[in-house]
Design an enzyme around this catalytic site. Structure first.
Site: not given
Ligand code: CTP
Length: 394
Positions: A205-207
């Site tokens: 995923g990512n932030h």
């Protein structure tokens, strides 16, 4: 715009309440019908008699009439109103509205409103700029309530600064010129991160928090547009009125986008550029040797939208860059056939993922650029929507 409208005027306890009497009279002069609901404290600043005389209606402040026992039905009041105008809105009442506290009739009426709420803050400058108050104001905006910005000037304390309730003529201007120029337009917004499954419990995923995309959805809704918000996993509540489609992976986001045509596309999602070639059906077990995961490219959703763009449609992309920002952002805009691209520079303190602020530069197809200061994501969303408005609809 105000002619024939039912306006519920809310008054909370501030010295600025003396202006509410003039406001009531101006609303009526503009053709509105007015009913007034007051917090108990506000009667120390302006009398119910003044307001009932001006509005030609009883003034409401208690749940029931002490003498007759008659019940003041807050739901009926809220249903009657075409909109609720809270002026002045004190720090206390704003905080209660933002946090679901319902300890008087005015608040019960506010929580029962289905139509729009406008609020005009009034307080001293230090109270006004306190982060708690600023966060509450932003929270109300995220509920879809319309802020009537307070003005700079002399305050009751004698200090000079921001926090003064907007002048009556400015309040009238905001409520009577509410811009619904996007009515009939379809807006599609992608937001948040995507999760690419490695196995049933792990993902890449990512932030991205989704805040920017959700704020844009909110602002587009306010302009009267029909908004389809296609969102990766976030913890945010969707703006009221948006058609929210929850997705997890880049592939799911692509499918949802393909199913929804729009006039304006804003791709604010942080879509994974790669996904796992063969996600495991069972949870992967720990081993002693190192492991590698094969990744394959995802479809670029924005590029696909750009490639299929029809006449009259407008496509907005985002670029998050760490180096050669302008060059990279412009190249991305051309490659993906966008009409404009919004650059988030990670080199600017306070900009980018997660936080509540952002600093952007917008690049246009005609080689022009517009740079903005560091602002709250809500204010940035407004700048983006205003810029789109001028380039798309002129
Ligand atoms: N985007 C998209 N679908 C993808 C990847 C990106 O729609 N599969 C969109 C994003 O929503 C954003 C824009 O493309 O509007 C820019 O994404 P970014 O990841 O910065 O650009 P890339 O083209 O992937 O380039 P790079 O990662 O190399 O900077």
């Amino acid at each position: 715009m105000l002619k024939g409208k039912n306006v519920l005027l809310g008054i909370s306890g501030s010295i600025a309440a003396y202006k509410s009497a003039v406001l009531c009279r101006e609303l009526i002069k503009n053709g509105a019908k007015v009913k007034v609901v007051m917090t108990p404290d506000s009667a120390n600043f302006v009398t119910p008699l003044t307001l009932s005389t001006l509005s030609k209606n009883p003034v409401y402040s208690e749940y029931s009439d002490a003498k007759t026992g008659a019940w003041n039905n807050h739901v009926e009041l809220a249903k009657w109103a075409d909109f609720f105008l809270l002026a002045p809105a004190t720090q206390n009442t704003i905080a209660k509205m933002a946090n679901g506290i319902c300890d008087n009739l005015l608040l019960a009426t506010y929580f029962s409103m289905e139509n729009e709420t406008f609020f005009a803050p009034a307080m001293d400058l230090d109270m006004f700029k306190h982060p708690a108050n600023q966060q509450n104001i932003q929270k109300l905006e995220s509920f879809g309530n319309v802020l009537i910005p307070s003005e700079n000037g002399e305050l009751a304390s004698g200090l000079i600064g921001e926090g003064r309730m907007a002048e009556v003529e400015n309040i009238i201007k905001v409520i009577s010129t509410k811009d619904t120029s996007w009515k009939g337009k379809k807006v599609l917004i992608t937001a948040g991160p995507t999760y690419e499954a490695i196995d049933p419990v792990r993902f890449i995923g990512n932030h991205s928090s989704g805040k920017m995309g959700y704020a844009l959805a909110e602002k587009a809704l306010k302009k009267g547009a029909e908004v389809c918000l296609i969102s990766g996993p976030t913890t945010l509540s969707p703006p009221k009125g948006a058609n929210l489609i929850n997705v997890k992976s880049a592939a799911e986001m692509l499918t949802a986008v393909r199913e929804h045509k729009a006039d304006l596309y804003i791709c604010a999602a942080a879509v994974a550029d790669y996904t796992v070639a063969n996600p495991a059906n069972e949870k992967l077990k720990k081993k002693t040797e190192s492991m590698s995961i094969e990744l394959v490219p995802t479809v670029d959703i924005l590029a696909e939208i750009g490639a299929n763009k029809q006449k009259g449609e407008f496509v907005v992309g985002f670029a998050l860059e760490t180096n050669n920002e302008e060059e990279n952002a412009r190249a991305k805009m051309i490659r993906k056939n966008c009409d404009m691209i919004v650059l988030n520079s990670l080199q600017n303190k306070g900009a980018g993922f997660g936080g509540d602020t952002n600093q952007i530069t917008v690049f246009h197809k005609d080689n022009k650029r517009t740079a903005f200061e560091l602002k709250s994501k809500f204010a940035v969303a407004q700048d983006i929507i205003d810029t789109i408005q001028s380039k798309w609809l002129g």
